[in-house]
Scaffold this motif. Structure first.
Motif, PDB file in Angstrom:
ATOM      1  N   LEU A 156       0.680  -1.143  -0.005  1.00  0.00           N
ATOM      2  CA  LEU A 156      -0.030  -0.037  -0.167  1.00  0.00           C
ATOM      3  C   LEU A 156       1.099   1.072  -0.280  1.00  0.00           C
ATOM      4  O   LEU A 156       0.306   2.274   0.046  1.00  0.00           O
ATOM      5  CB  LEU A 156      -0.793   0.032   1.654  1.00  0.00           C
ATOM      6  CG  LEU A 156      -1.825  -0.953   1.595  1.00  0.00           C
ATOM      7  CD1 LEU A 156      -3.027  -1.068   3.059  1.00  0.00           C
ATOM      8  CD2 LEU A 156      -2.960  -1.335   0.300  1.00  0.00           C
ATOM      9  N   GLY A 157       2.240   1.288   0.249  1.00  0.00           N
ATOM     10  CA  GLY A 157       2.705   2.121   0.689  1.00  0.00           C
ATOM     11  C   GLY A 157       3.702   2.454   1.412  1.00  0.00           C
ATOM     12  O   GLY A 157       3.961   1.207   2.318  1.00  0.00           O
ATOM     13  N   ARG A 158       4.742   2.983   2.169  1.00  0.00           N
ATOM     14  CA  ARG A 158       5.578   3.492   2.534  1.00  0.00           C
ATOM     15  C   ARG A 158       5.088   4.093   4.239  1.00  0.00           C
ATOM     16  O   ARG A 158       5.791   4.430   5.000  1.00  0.00           O
ATOM     17  CB  ARG A 158       6.902   3.750   3.101  1.00  0.00           C
ATOM     18  CG  ARG A 158       7.139   2.645   1.658  1.00  0.00           C
ATOM     19  CD  ARG A 158       8.673   3.142   1.238  1.00  0.00           C
ATOM     20  NE  ARG A 158       9.712   3.276   1.844  1.00  0.00           N
ATOM     21  CZ  ARG A 158      10.645   2.740   2.639  1.00  0.00           C
ATOM     22  NH1 ARG A 158      10.469   0.946   1.952  1.00  0.00           N
ATOM     23  NH2 ARG A 158      12.180   2.292   3.369  1.00  0.00           N
ATOM     24  N   THR A 159       3.928   4.353   3.846  1.00  0.00           N
ATOM     25  CA  THR A 159       3.364   5.598   4.875  1.00  0.00           C
ATOM     26  C   THR A 159       2.030   5.503   5.761  1.00  0.00           C
ATOM     27  O   THR A 159       0.939   5.190   4.549  1.00  0.00           O
ATOM     28  CB  THR A 159       2.851   6.891   4.409  1.00  0.00           C
ATOM     29  OG1 THR A 159       2.319   6.951   3.321  1.00  0.00           O
ATOM     30  CG2 THR A 159       4.159   7.927   3.879  1.00  0.00           C
ATOM     31  N   PHE A 214      12.129  -0.952   6.510  1.00  0.00           N
ATOM     32  CA  PHE A 214      10.504  -1.511   6.659  1.00  0.00           C
ATOM     33  C   PHE A 214       9.922  -0.802   5.871  1.00  0.00           C
ATOM     34  O   PHE A 214      10.997  -0.331   4.321  1.00  0.00           O
ATOM     35  CB  PHE A 214      10.561   0.375   7.787  1.00  0.00           C
ATOM     36  CG  PHE A 214       8.668   0.346   7.468  1.00  0.00           C
ATOM     37  CD1 PHE A 214       7.928  -0.393   7.892  1.00  0.00           C
ATOM     38  CD2 PHE A 214       8.112   1.496   6.884  1.00  0.00           C
ATOM     39  CE1 PHE A 214       6.723  -0.158   7.839  1.00  0.00           C
ATOM     40  CE2 PHE A 214       6.997   1.559   6.951  1.00  0.00           C
ATOM     41  CZ  PHE A 214       6.352   0.116   6.989  1.00  0.00           C
ATOM     42  N   LEU A 215       9.930  -2.256   5.524  1.00  0.00           N
ATOM     43  CA  LEU A 215       9.584  -2.104   3.562  1.00  0.00           C
ATOM     44  C   LEU A 215       7.723  -1.678   3.340  1.00  0.00           C
ATOM     45  O   LEU A 215       7.567  -2.269   1.990  1.00  0.00           O
ATOM     46  CB  LEU A 215       9.261  -4.232   3.708  1.00  0.00           C
ATOM     47  CG  LEU A 215      10.637  -4.900   3.833  1.00  0.00           C
ATOM     48  CD1 LEU A 215      10.436  -6.360   3.653  1.00  0.00           C
ATOM     49  CD2 LEU A 215      11.397  -4.432   3.017  1.00  0.00           C
ATOM     50  N   ARG A 237       9.361   4.153   9.489  1.00  0.00           N
ATOM     51  CA  ARG A 237       9.583   5.267   8.280  1.00  0.00           C
ATOM     52  C   ARG A 237      10.001   4.806   6.955  1.00  0.00           C
ATOM     53  O   ARG A 237      10.953   4.393   7.149  1.00  0.00           O
ATOM     54  CB  ARG A 237      10.541   6.351   9.673  1.00  0.00           C
ATOM     55  CG  ARG A 237      10.111   6.614  10.852  1.00  0.00           C
ATOM     56  CD  ARG A 237      11.658   7.151  11.154  1.00  0.00           C
ATOM     57  NE  ARG A 237      10.863   7.542  12.628  1.00  0.00           N
ATOM     58  CZ  ARG A 237      11.924   9.138  13.058  1.00  0.00           C
ATOM     59  NH1 ARG A 237      13.167   8.279  13.194  1.00  0.00           N
ATOM     60  NH2 ARG A 237      11.573   8.761  14.566  1.00  0.00           N
ATOM     61  N   PRO A 238       9.503   5.953   6.415  1.00  0.00           N
ATOM     62  CA  PRO A 238       9.558   5.872   4.657  1.00  0.00           C
ATOM     63  C   PRO A 238      11.176   5.763   4.630  1.00  0.00           C
ATOM     64  O   PRO A 238      11.842   5.371   3.623  1.00  0.00           O
ATOM     65  CB  PRO A 238       9.152   6.727   3.976  1.00  0.00           C
ATOM     66  CG  PRO A 238       7.986   7.934   4.745  1.00  0.00           C
ATOM     67  CD  PRO A 238       8.126   6.910   6.477  1.00  0.00           C
ATOM     68  N   GLU A 239      11.373   6.148   5.695  1.00  0.00           N
ATOM     69  CA  GLU A 239      13.275   6.421   4.711  1.00  0.00           C
ATOM     70  C   GLU A 239      14.097   5.076   5.435  1.00  0.00           C
ATOM     71  O   GLU A 239      15.672   5.101   5.593  1.00  0.00           O
ATOM     72  CB  GLU A 239      13.858   7.727   5.160  1.00  0.00           C
ATOM     73  CG  GLU A 239      14.178   8.424   7.098  1.00  0.00           C
ATOM     74  CD  GLU A 239      12.901   8.851   7.441  1.00  0.00           C
ATOM     75  OE1 GLU A 239      12.343   9.098   8.504  1.00  0.00           O
ATOM     76  OE2 GLU A 239      11.408   8.180   6.291  1.00  0.00           O
ATOM     77  N   ASN A 240      13.425   4.438   6.225  1.00  0.00           N
ATOM     78  CA  ASN A 240      14.063   3.477   7.031  1.00  0.00           C
ATOM     79  C   ASN A 240      14.334   2.246   6.126  1.00  0.00           C
ATOM     80  O   ASN A 240      13.830   1.543   5.417  1.00  0.00           O
ATOM     81  CB  ASN A 240      13.854   2.566   8.057  1.00  0.00           C
ATOM     82  CG  ASN A 240      14.027   1.645   8.426  1.00  0.00           C
ATOM     83  OD1 ASN A 240      14.804   0.658   8.911  1.00  0.00           O
ATOM     84  ND2 ASN A 240      13.012   0.936   9.565  1.00  0.00           N
ATOM     85  N   PRO A 241      15.174   1.543   5.272  1.00  0.00           N
ATOM     86  CA  PRO A 241      14.857   0.488   4.069  1.00  0.00           C
ATOM     87  C   PRO A 241      14.567  -0.460   4.857  1.00  0.00           C
ATOM     88  O   PRO A 241      14.936  -1.194   4.080  1.00  0.00           O
ATOM     89  CB  PRO A 241      16.728   0.386   3.689  1.00  0.00           C
ATOM     90  CG  PRO A 241      17.531   1.523   5.223  1.00  0.00           C
ATOM     91  CD  PRO A 241      16.724   2.342   5.818  1.00  0.00           C
TER      92      PRO A 241
END
Length: 231
Positions: free
Chosen positions: A146-149, A221-222, A215-219
């Motif tokens: 669905l996205g990273r947020t 976190f998928l 968080r989106p910037e955390n690689p």
């Protein structure tokens, strides 16, 4: 008196079309908004309940992060009989009708994909649809991103993380409960101190190990995901 010939018509074969090519026959998916919302509501409630009072129906050997998802998934689909409710010492109130569709039509209890590609009639026999699998396969083949947020996520959706050097499975899963809350199993067996936790995304973002920051910037976190059968 004329001769009457008896005729018998063979039942039509089940329609196992997979028009959206997502790996599940369309008959095993929910297509109405009401059904989708009902599944997500029951799934989230069952997962959340394991924090307050784990169900005795959840086997100890299946208690890990992916086991929480599998258990809540299957139980959400079962008929909600009096005997079913007896399995849960605690259950949040669900404002949705019961589904009662487990085993799923035509694929039975093998409800999780472990291989890519559209649905094929031999998927269960060949082990491409199974009843037990890990967080990695749940993310890859049984859900969609669905996205990273969290803006597109809703109660009953999923979160996935990866830690390549982690002990055991590198993938970790959580259930989003809405309102910025998640529930998850720590991944260890009960005998090793494993447990279910309910925390906020804000708390996760303050975890001393940045692997677990959603968080989106955390690689590591998928992102947020949703089960294919309700997508």
């Amino acid at each position: 008196m004329g001769l009457v010939l008896a005729t018998s018509l063979s039942p039509a074969p089940p329609d196992l079309s997979d028009l959206d090519q997502d790996g599940y026959p369309d008959v095993a998916e929910f297509h109405s908004t009401a059904q989708r919302e009902a599944f997500l509501a029951w799934f989230a409630a069952i997962a959340e309940a394991q924090f307050t009072a784990p169900s005795p129906a959840w086997p100890a050997e299946a208690q890990d992060c992916s086991g929480l998802l599998r258990f809540a998934f299957v139980e959400a689909l079962k008929p909600k009989t009096p005997d079913w409710f007896q399995k849960f010492p605690y259950l949040p109130k669900v404002q949705a009708p019961p589904l009662g569709t487990f085993p799923l039509p035509q694929i039975g209890r093998a409800v999780f994909r472990v291989a890519p590609g559209p649905y094929r009639p031999d998927d269960v026999r060949e082990g491409r649809l199974v009843g037990w699998t890990s967080a990695m396969y749940l993310m890859w083949y049984s859900s969609v991103p669905l996205g990273r947020t969290p803006d597109k996520a809703r109660r009953g959706d999923l979160l996935f993380f990866v830690r390549p050097l982690a002990k055991g499975s590198a993938y970790h899963s959580m259930v989003y409960l809405g309102n910025g809350l998640v529930v998850y199993h720590t991944g260890y067996a009960p005998s090793e101190g494993g447990e279910v936790r309910l925390v906020s995304l804000k708390t996760l973002n303050q975890h001393p190990q940045k692997y677990w920051h959603p968080r989106p910037e955390n690689p590591y976190f998928l992102g947020f995901y949703r089960w294919k059968i309700v997508h």
